[in-house]
Structures are given as structure tokens and as C-alpha cells.
Design an enzyme around this catalytic site. Sequence first.
Site, PDB file in Angstrom:
ATOM      1  N   LEU A 111       0.921  -1.044  -0.008  1.00  0.00           N
ATOM      2  CA  LEU A 111       0.054   0.096  -0.018  1.00  0.00           C
ATOM      3  C   LEU A 111       0.713   1.319  -0.003  1.00  0.00           C
ATOM      4  O   LEU A 111       0.359   2.059  -0.474  1.00  0.00           O
ATOM      5  CB  LEU A 111      -0.883   0.070   1.242  1.00  0.00           C
ATOM      6  CG  LEU A 111      -1.941  -1.204   1.216  1.00  0.00           C
ATOM      7  CD1 LEU A 111      -2.755  -0.954   2.609  1.00  0.00           C
ATOM      8  CD2 LEU A 111      -2.819  -1.251   0.365  1.00  0.00           C
ATOM      9  N   GLY A 112       2.147   1.094   0.452  1.00  0.00           N
ATOM     10  CA  GLY A 112       2.828   2.318   0.271  1.00  0.00           C
ATOM     11  C   GLY A 112       4.139   2.185   1.298  1.00  0.00           C
ATOM     12  O   GLY A 112       4.191   1.167   2.283  1.00  0.00           O
ATOM     13  N   MET A 163       9.354   5.539   8.013  1.00  0.00           N
ATOM     14  CA  MET A 163       9.117   4.574   9.368  1.00  0.00           C
ATOM     15  C   MET A 163       8.950   3.319   8.831  1.00  0.00           C
ATOM     16  O   MET A 163       9.552   2.461   9.453  1.00  0.00           O
ATOM     17  CB  MET A 163       7.829   5.094  10.154  1.00  0.00           C
ATOM     18  CG  MET A 163       8.155   6.389  10.830  1.00  0.00           C
ATOM     19  SD  MET A 163       6.923   6.674  12.187  1.00  0.00           S
ATOM     20  CE  MET A 163       7.157   5.300  13.155  1.00  0.00           C
ATOM     21  N   GLY A 164       8.221   2.961   7.665  1.00  0.00           N
ATOM     22  CA  GLY A 164       8.295   1.349   7.217  1.00  0.00           C
ATOM     23  C   GLY A 164       7.162   1.337   5.944  1.00  0.00           C
ATOM     24  O   GLY A 164       6.797   2.224   5.361  1.00  0.00           O
ATOM     25  N   VAL A 190       3.579  -0.426   4.415  1.00  0.00           N
ATOM     26  CA  VAL A 190       2.249  -0.758   4.725  1.00  0.00           C
ATOM     27  C   VAL A 190       1.774  -1.821   3.772  1.00  0.00           C
ATOM     28  O   VAL A 190       1.995  -1.409   2.532  1.00  0.00           O
ATOM     29  CB  VAL A 190       1.422   0.474   4.772  1.00  0.00           C
ATOM     30  CG1 VAL A 190       0.156   0.131   5.258  1.00  0.00           C
ATOM     31  CG2 VAL A 190       1.948   1.507   5.963  1.00  0.00           C
ATOM     32  N   ASP A 229       1.208  16.127  12.437  1.00  0.00           N
ATOM     33  CA  ASP A 229       1.758  15.818  10.980  1.00  0.00           C
ATOM     34  C   ASP A 229       0.293  15.922  10.013  1.00  0.00           C
ATOM     35  O   ASP A 229       0.200  14.867   9.414  1.00  0.00           O
ATOM     36  CB  ASP A 229       2.533  14.595  10.756  1.00  0.00           C
ATOM     37  CG  ASP A 229       3.352  14.777   9.423  1.00  0.00           C
ATOM     38  OD1 ASP A 229       3.299  15.687   8.876  1.00  0.00           O
ATOM     39  OD2 ASP A 229       3.610  13.589   8.985  1.00  0.00           O
TER      40      ASP A 229
END
Length: 490
Positions: free
Chosen positions: A18-19, A23-24, A26, A136
Site C-alpha cells: 500500500l505504500g 518509518m516503514g 504498509v 503531521d
Amino acid sequence: MAVAEGMDFAGYRLEAHLGTGGMGTVFRAQHPRLPRKDALKILAEERSGDSAFRARFLREAEVAARLHHPNLVAVRDRGQHDGRLWIAMQYVDGVDLAGLIRRGPGRMPIERVLRIVAEVAKGLDAIHRAGLLHRDVKPANILVEEQSGRQDRVLVTDFGIARPADDTATLAAGLTATLAYAAPEQISGGPVDQRADIYALGCVLYELLTGTVPFARENPAAMVYAHLHDTPPKPSDAGPAAGFDGVIATALAKRPDDRFASCAALAAAARAAAESTVRLGAAAPAPRPRAGRRRLLIGAALLAIVLTGVTTAVALGREQTVPRGPTATAVGPQTAVDAVSWGAYTYVAQAFPELLPASQFGIGYQEIYGCRPMNEERRELPIDVFVEVGRVHCLGNREPAVTVDLVCNADRSPIAPPPIFDRAEGDESWTRPSGAGNLHWGVYLGYERVVTGYLRVYFDDPNRNFCYIVVTGGASGAELRSRWWTEAPL
């Protein structure tokens, strides 16, 4: 360890990427036991040994687990697998707001802009009421599920940099916000409170109105200077967005004291500005239904009152304030009932210990939350006041349940099924190891004059035949039967 589509990770099957962010990564993932999809965020491999990033990643799960609201993405679980931290979140089948903006060149209709901003405002204000800040807010962190024939479902996500409002940490470790939406006090390292999120939401509103961020500059240094010193731009100068100049000027004021007091106040000011310039394209009254259909709709509308004692307007028509307590971070159905929390309605929770949360303020099956007692006039009652017929109204996660209502006789005498005024789709007897009963499902005209599914559950066994349950949501009762009833712990 590299992760990719088709792999198994921590019991989840990674179905689609998904993206990827700082940070990581998904993935859309199949839950290992339940018939549902989750969004699984896996900490970037290169960050696995970074203690600061690991702490930040875990904080996202801890912070988000405290937040339960229809406009906030729910965190369902977290853990570690082969040295990689992961978070399982509510999967939203849609796009982020940044993707909708990129669909241009045509700008979004004003009415849709107003509703998206209002829904985001509800979620952000819920964060602020919990004593937290998002820090954010930007289109990429706003998810929109487009539903055919129904209004958008809007959820705020990504709490990776969220902190308690009284956290005095500065920007020594770098700017914890996206520069295009960062408030002056975030950039300068000054004290930050909820008004920084209000500023960011003002930037998002400007972008929705004009198609560009408010302080677009050629380089980061120039953008920093603009946030700190330049007068907020006027939407009317960038296109046909007359009437919003004052709203943007207030939302993007340099001094936090000069901004709106809440995100809801910003959203209300935006709608007032639109109405003052008669630019609401969807403001025309709905056509009156034909007489034959009107009888069906009137009967269907009675269903929500006669059967549940509450209407879906409670869930969809006004913002929900979810009380916080020591068990508010619980994730998943609970089995131990907290009699102190449930008060006079403990007998209801004890009859359905795996469906309802252990605490009134906790989380139950499919993230049922916000449970509260109500009377026949749809007014909230104190939790410690005894009534002959207890009505507990809870909110669902809209996947697909929107509301879950339980109606029970306090003296535990068998409760008579209410009259039927709705359009039925099906009716069947059910038997499970826990007992037996009857299941009825169909559709009715819900809030906002949208046909909505309902599901009613009745019980034959003496330990629960003094209650019945009404679930609403989805496009039909058949959807609720398939996606809610199948795994319901009843």
C-alpha cells in the site's frame, strides 16, 4: 529480512503493497484468524536497529490505541517478528486525500471539501480532547473511502509523531512535521499545542480550495521564511474560491492565539463562508418521495425508534465524545466484566461478555466502543441509574457495523420482539454452541436518507432471552449478516 507481497508475516498474509514511508512499509494483509483485512505497517529494516525509531514506532501504536473515534484509523494489534516491529491497523479501502487532489485539474466541489474538512476536524478534536497532538496533519495522512451513492468516509491516520500535549520536546532532533503544513511555532521550536494542528488543517483546506499548498516556494529555506513571516495567501487570488479569505487568514495566523480555538470552529467557519457566497452545489432540497415509497420510508424510519430506542443520527449526526479510562487502550474483545464501570448495566455486559468491552470505555468485538445507556427518548442516562428496560447504544467501526444496540429487561423476563415496520431481506433460526435463537435482516432508511442495512438477533436460551440486539450499517442486512454476524461471539 525483506518483506513483499505474497509473504506470510507474523501470521498475516501480505496481499498488496500500500505504500512506503520513512518509518516503514504498509501492506494490505489477511488476518490470520478472522475474515477481515488489516493494514500492516512493518518498521523499515534499516531502522530496526535504531532505538529512537523503534521507540517512535511503538509510540504510534500506544498513542493510536488510546483513540477511538469514527474519523480515526484504529490500531488493532502490534508485535515483533524476526526482529521487525509491526502494527496492525484498520484497513480503509480508499485513497489518501493527496491522491484525490492529484486527480485534478478540476477542483473538488465545495460541498465535498466542506464535508471532508468537517470529518477531519472531528477526528483531530478527538485527539486533542485525549490530551494529544497529531503534529503531521496533511493530505497524505487523511484517508478517504469513496462509497457509491453514499458520502465519503474520512479517517485521520499516521500517529507516528503524535505526543502528549504537555510534551515539551523541541525540534532538536529535526522537524517532526511536513514542512508545507508546519505551523510557525513548530518550525521555530517553540511551545506547540493543538493550534499547530489547526494551522495544518487550514493549509489542507487551502490546498483543497486551490490545488496548491499555501506557501509554495522554490526551496525549503524560502518555505520556512514564508511560514514565519509572509501574510497568508488569499484563496480568491488562486482561483474561484471567493469567501474563504478570512477563514484562511485566521487558520494560518502567525500567533496561535489569533487562530480558531478548535478544528470544529475552523470547519464551521468554512461552511459559513461557503453559505454566505451561495456556493454549495449540493444544497438543494431532496425531491419528495412518491406516496408509495413514502409509506415504506416512514415505516422504515419508525424502525430505528421502535426497535432500538435510538437512531443512527446519534452515531452519524453529531460528534462523539468517548470517555477515557484506564482500560481505554484495550484492543479486541474482552471476557472479564468490570462491574464498577458498567454500573446498573452490568447484567447486559455479563450476558454478552465477548461481544461488549469489559469496561464501558473499552473495545469489544470488531472495535465496538463508546457504549452508553439511553432511554426511549434517545437521551443518555447515567450508568448507575437503574431502569426497567436497559438500552445500551454502542458505536461500530463501520466495517460494516455503524451502531450496535442492546435492549434488555432488567428483571430478566423474556423480552417480546417489537413490531416489524421494515423491509425484510431474510429470516432464519440459528444454533451455536452458546445457544439458539432467531436472526432477521433487511434495510431501512437511515440517517441522511440513505438506505442502510440492519440485523436483529433474538435469543431462545433463558440466560439471554431477556435481550435482543440491533446492528445497523452497510448497504444491506445481507452485508451485516456476512461480515458481522458470521464471527460475532454470540
